[in-house]
Design a protein around this motif. Structure first.
Motif, PDB file in Angstrom:
ATOM      1  N   ASP A 179       0.837  -1.207   0.000  1.00 21.23           N
ATOM      2  CA  ASP A 179       0.000   0.000   0.000  1.00 21.23           C
ATOM      3  C   ASP A 179       0.870   1.255   0.000  1.00 21.23           C
ATOM      4  O   ASP A 179       0.593   2.226  -0.711  1.00 21.23           O
ATOM      5  CB  ASP A 179      -0.918   0.022   1.230  1.00 21.23           C
ATOM      6  N   ILE A 180       1.935   1.220   0.821  1.00 23.68           N
ATOM      7  CA  ILE A 180       2.833   2.369   0.909  1.00 23.68           C
ATOM      8  C   ILE A 180       3.499   2.631  -0.441  1.00 23.68           C
ATOM      9  O   ILE A 180       3.582   3.774  -0.900  1.00 23.68           O
ATOM     10  CB  ILE A 180       3.915   2.136   1.987  1.00 23.68           C
ATOM     11  N   ILE A 181       3.969   1.566  -1.080  1.00 22.58           N
ATOM     12  CA  ILE A 181       4.635   1.716  -2.384  1.00 22.58           C
ATOM     13  C   ILE A 181       3.689   2.329  -3.410  1.00 22.58           C
ATOM     14  O   ILE A 181       4.080   3.191  -4.208  1.00 22.58           O
ATOM     15  CB  ILE A 181       5.164   0.351  -2.873  1.00 22.58           C
ATOM     16  N   LYS A 182       2.438   1.915  -3.374  1.00 19.70           N
ATOM     17  CA  LYS A 182       1.453   2.496  -4.303  1.00 19.70           C
ATOM     18  C   LYS A 182       1.214   3.965  -4.006  1.00 19.70           C
ATOM     19  O   LYS A 182       1.118   4.793  -4.914  1.00 19.70           O
ATOM     20  CB  LYS A 182       0.134   1.720  -4.201  1.00 19.70           C
ATOM     21  N   LEU A 204       9.697  -0.632   5.701  1.00 20.35           N
ATOM     22  CA  LEU A 204       9.733   0.445   4.714  1.00 20.35           C
ATOM     23  C   LEU A 204      11.177   0.721   4.281  1.00 20.35           C
ATOM     24  O   LEU A 204      11.487   1.810   3.794  1.00 20.35           O
ATOM     25  CB  LEU A 204       9.096   1.719   5.287  1.00 20.35           C
ATOM     26  N   SER A 205      12.013  -0.274   4.427  1.00 19.79           N
ATOM     27  CA  SER A 205      13.425  -0.109   4.092  1.00 19.79           C
ATOM     28  C   SER A 205      13.612   0.101   2.594  1.00 19.79           C
ATOM     29  O   SER A 205      12.851  -0.412   1.769  1.00 19.79           O
ATOM     30  CB  SER A 205      14.222  -1.339   4.539  1.00 19.79           C
ATOM     31  N   LYS A 206      14.619   0.932   2.251  1.00 20.18           N
ATOM     32  CA  LYS A 206      15.070   1.172   0.876  1.00 20.18           C
ATOM     33  C   LYS A 206      14.043   1.889   0.004  1.00 20.18           C
ATOM     34  O   LYS A 206      14.205   1.940  -1.220  1.00 20.18           O
ATOM     35  CB  LYS A 206      15.496  -0.139   0.210  1.00 20.18           C
ATOM     36  N   LEU A 207      12.979   2.425   0.599  1.00 21.80           N
ATOM     37  CA  LEU A 207      11.966   3.129  -0.188  1.00 21.80           C
ATOM     38  C   LEU A 207      12.280   4.619  -0.249  1.00 21.80           C
ATOM     39  O   LEU A 207      12.910   5.178   0.641  1.00 21.80           O
ATOM     40  CB  LEU A 207      10.577   2.930   0.416  1.00 21.80           C
ATOM     41  N   ASP A 208      11.826   5.262  -1.322  1.00 22.99           N
ATOM     42  CA  ASP A 208      11.954   6.716  -1.442  1.00 22.99           C
ATOM     43  C   ASP A 208      10.736   7.341  -0.784  1.00 22.99           C
ATOM     44  O   ASP A 208       9.654   7.398  -1.368  1.00 22.99           O
ATOM     45  CB  ASP A 208      12.035   7.119  -2.916  1.00 22.99           C
ATOM     46  N   LEU A 230       4.712   4.882  14.534  1.00 25.03           N
ATOM     47  CA  LEU A 230       5.743   4.247  13.701  1.00 25.03           C
ATOM     48  C   LEU A 230       6.612   3.302  14.534  1.00 25.03           C
ATOM     49  O   LEU A 230       7.779   3.099  14.229  1.00 25.03           O
ATOM     50  CB  LEU A 230       6.620   5.320  13.054  1.00 25.03           C
ATOM     51  N   ARG A 231       6.024   2.707  15.543  1.00 23.88           N
ATOM     52  CA  ARG A 231       6.800   1.823  16.413  1.00 23.88           C
ATOM     53  C   ARG A 231       7.344   0.625  15.641  1.00 23.88           C
ATOM     54  O   ARG A 231       6.613  -0.024  14.888  1.00 23.88           O
ATOM     55  CB  ARG A 231       5.948   1.336  17.577  1.00 23.88           C
ATOM     56  N   ASN A 232       8.643   0.350  15.862  1.00 25.73           N
ATOM     57  CA  ASN A 232       9.310  -0.828  15.298  1.00 25.73           C
ATOM     58  C   ASN A 232       9.250  -0.886  13.775  1.00 25.73           C
ATOM     59  O   ASN A 232       9.267  -1.969  13.185  1.00 25.73           O
ATOM     60  CB  ASN A 232       8.708  -2.115  15.885  1.00 25.73           C
ATOM     61  N   VAL A 233       9.177   0.276  13.130  1.00 28.17           N
ATOM     62  CA  VAL A 233       9.196   0.326  11.664  1.00 28.17           C
ATOM     63  C   VAL A 233      10.637   0.230  11.181  1.00 28.17           C
ATOM     64  O   VAL A 233      11.548   0.807  11.775  1.00 28.17           O
ATOM     65  CB  VAL A 233       8.545   1.627  11.148  1.00 28.17           C
ATOM     66  N   PHE A 234      10.872  -0.504  10.090  1.00 29.81           N
ATOM     67  CA  PHE A 234      12.196  -0.627   9.491  1.00 29.81           C
ATOM     68  C   PHE A 234      12.349   0.418   8.391  1.00 29.81           C
ATOM     69  O   PHE A 234      11.750   0.313   7.322  1.00 29.81           O
ATOM     70  CB  PHE A 234      12.392  -2.032   8.911  1.00 29.81           C
ATOM     71  N   PHE A 235      13.162   1.460   8.684  1.00 28.11           N
ATOM     72  CA  PHE A 235      13.434   2.520   7.720  1.00 28.11           C
ATOM     73  C   PHE A 235      14.857   2.409   7.161  1.00 28.11           C
ATOM     74  O   PHE A 235      15.357   3.358   6.558  1.00 28.11           O
ATOM     75  CB  PHE A 235      13.290   3.893   8.385  1.00 28.11           C
ATOM     76  N   SER A 236      15.503   1.274   7.343  1.00 31.51           N
ATOM     77  CA  SER A 236      16.901   1.143   6.935  1.00 31.51           C
ATOM     78  C   SER A 236      17.090   1.514   5.469  1.00 31.51           C
ATOM     79  O   SER A 236      16.364   1.045   4.592  1.00 31.51           O
ATOM     80  CB  SER A 236      17.382  -0.296   7.155  1.00 31.51           C
ATOM     81  N   ARG A 237      18.075   2.409   5.210  1.00 26.30           N
ATOM     82  CA  ARG A 237      18.459   2.853   3.863  1.00 26.30           C
ATOM     83  C   ARG A 237      17.322   3.562   3.120  1.00 26.30           C
ATOM     84  O   ARG A 237      17.375   3.724   1.892  1.00 26.30           O
ATOM     85  CB  ARG A 237      18.985   1.678   3.026  1.00 26.30           C
ATOM     86  N   ALA A 253      19.758   5.449   6.973  1.00 23.33           N
ATOM     87  CA  ALA A 253      18.668   6.203   6.337  1.00 23.33           C
ATOM     88  C   ALA A 253      19.077   7.664   6.180  1.00 23.33           C
ATOM     89  O   ALA A 253      19.875   8.190   6.946  1.00 23.33           O
ATOM     90  CB  ALA A 253      17.399   6.103   7.167  1.00 23.33           C
ATOM     91  N   THR A 254      18.535   8.314   5.151  1.00 26.45           N
ATOM     92  CA  THR A 254      18.742   9.746   4.958  1.00 26.45           C
ATOM     93  C   THR A 254      17.557  10.454   5.589  1.00 26.45           C
ATOM     94  O   THR A 254      16.433  10.329   5.130  1.00 26.45           O
ATOM     95  CB  THR A 254      18.826  10.095   3.460  1.00 26.45           C
TER      96      THR A 254
END
Length: 316
Positions: free
Chosen positions: A123-126, A145-149, A160-167, A188-189
């Motif tokens: 859903d997020i990618i869409k 949500l890792s590696k997403l723009d 946003l508890r325990n969300v993966f935002f790596s890279r 992550a940036t």
């Protein structure tokens, strides 16, 4: 010390200053391929101190969990960040069974969290295909949500508890008043708006956490407006009220209590009013960061770069 012929013989261990009593059988039976089993297999000589303790230069915080695993296969109930700490220790001691169980628990918890979330990774990618993306107030706990723009995405007031935002690319994303406890931001940036956010226990190692230029400009606007109005307004008390209001609008109160920011790039970041109790900022780049009146007494700053940082009134 050679291994005693009796496998139930007592062993005294000093793990980073914490002392433990166990047996050779406990250390060798469940995980025979581990480093601990090799140490007490009889093939190696281990040294004792004057009190008979064998010293291991590791943090002893989670060693009791390791002993409980070796004794009866028990895996403790821990937070996400504590599980990651235990995982590092299990990897050091080469406890393959425990490593597998920890990954299983983390993945199960992640799956359970995703069932409770209002959106999935797909859903997020869409959604991020659109120009303006807002996830304000949504529960996204546990998502990968890792590696997403995710640049320019508005996460304000979201869980946003325990969300993966790596890279992930989070440049200019908005995190106003979010709860990101236990989230992972490795590499992550994060040139983002962090007003009133909570990153308690979050892991931001090697994250690029510089304050966005657009946010800096935004934060200066109240001062610009206040200056113009104060020059044109002749009522003294109105002037004072306007200037005080501008000051309040500028205050950042990011909660980074217990956050792991080891190696993070915080160059030029405005951390005025930030809560950094027990935060790990070892090796972090804090050059030219704004840290006025911040309480750094319980903050770990070993190896941090503070060149040009504004530390006026900071408690150290």
């Amino acid at each position: 010390m050679a291994k005693d012929s009796d496998s139930s013989s007592m062993v005294r261990l000093n793990i980073g200053g914490k002392k433990f009593y166990t047996t050779i059988d406990t250390l060798t039976r469940r995980e025979p391929e581990s480093m601990l089993a090799a140490m007490f297999s009889g093939r190696h000589t281990v040294c004792q101190d004057s009190e008979g303790y064998i010293f291991v230069d590791r943090d002893g915080k989670h060693f009791r969990h390791i002993l409980n695993w070796l004794r009866d296969g028990a895996v403790p109930t821990l937070t996400e960040s504590e599980f990651l700490e235990l995982l590092r220790e299990a990897e050091y001691y080469q406890l393959l069974g425990l490593i597998e169980r920890i990954h299983a628990v983390i993945n199960k918890r992640k799956e359970d969290n995703e069932l409770d979330t209002e959106l999935t990774r797909i859903d997020i990618i869409k959604c991020i295909q659109s120009e303006k993306v807002r996830f304000r107030g949504l529960n996204l706990s546990g998502l990968d949500l890792s590696k997403l723009d995710l640049s320019l995405v508005d996460f304000s007031y979201a869980c946003l508890r325990n969300v993966f935002f790596s890279r992930a690319n989070l440049q200019s994303a908005k995190f106003r008043d979010v709860d990101a406890e236990g989230s992972i931001f490795h590499n992550a940036t994060l040139h983002a708006c962090l007003i009133d956010c909570s990153f308690c226990g979050a892991d931001l190692r090697s994250a690029h956490l510089q304050l966005a230029r657009s946010l800096r400009q935004y934060l200066l606007l109240p001062y610009v407006y206040a200056y113009v109005i104060s020059k044109t307004c002749h009522n003294y008390w109105v002037k004072i009220a306007i200037l005080n209001m501008a000051h309040l609008l500028h205050v950042l109160t990011a909660d980074l209590t217990n956050a792991n920011l080891e190696g993070a790039n915080l160059e030029g970041a405005n951390l005025k009013g930030a809560k950094l109790r027990n935060a790990n900022l070892k090796g972090a780049n804090l050059q030219r960061a704004y840290l006025r009146h911040v309480n750094l007494r319980d903050t770990h700053l070993e190896g941090a770069k503070l060149d040009g940082a504004n530390l006026l009134g900071a408690i150290r």
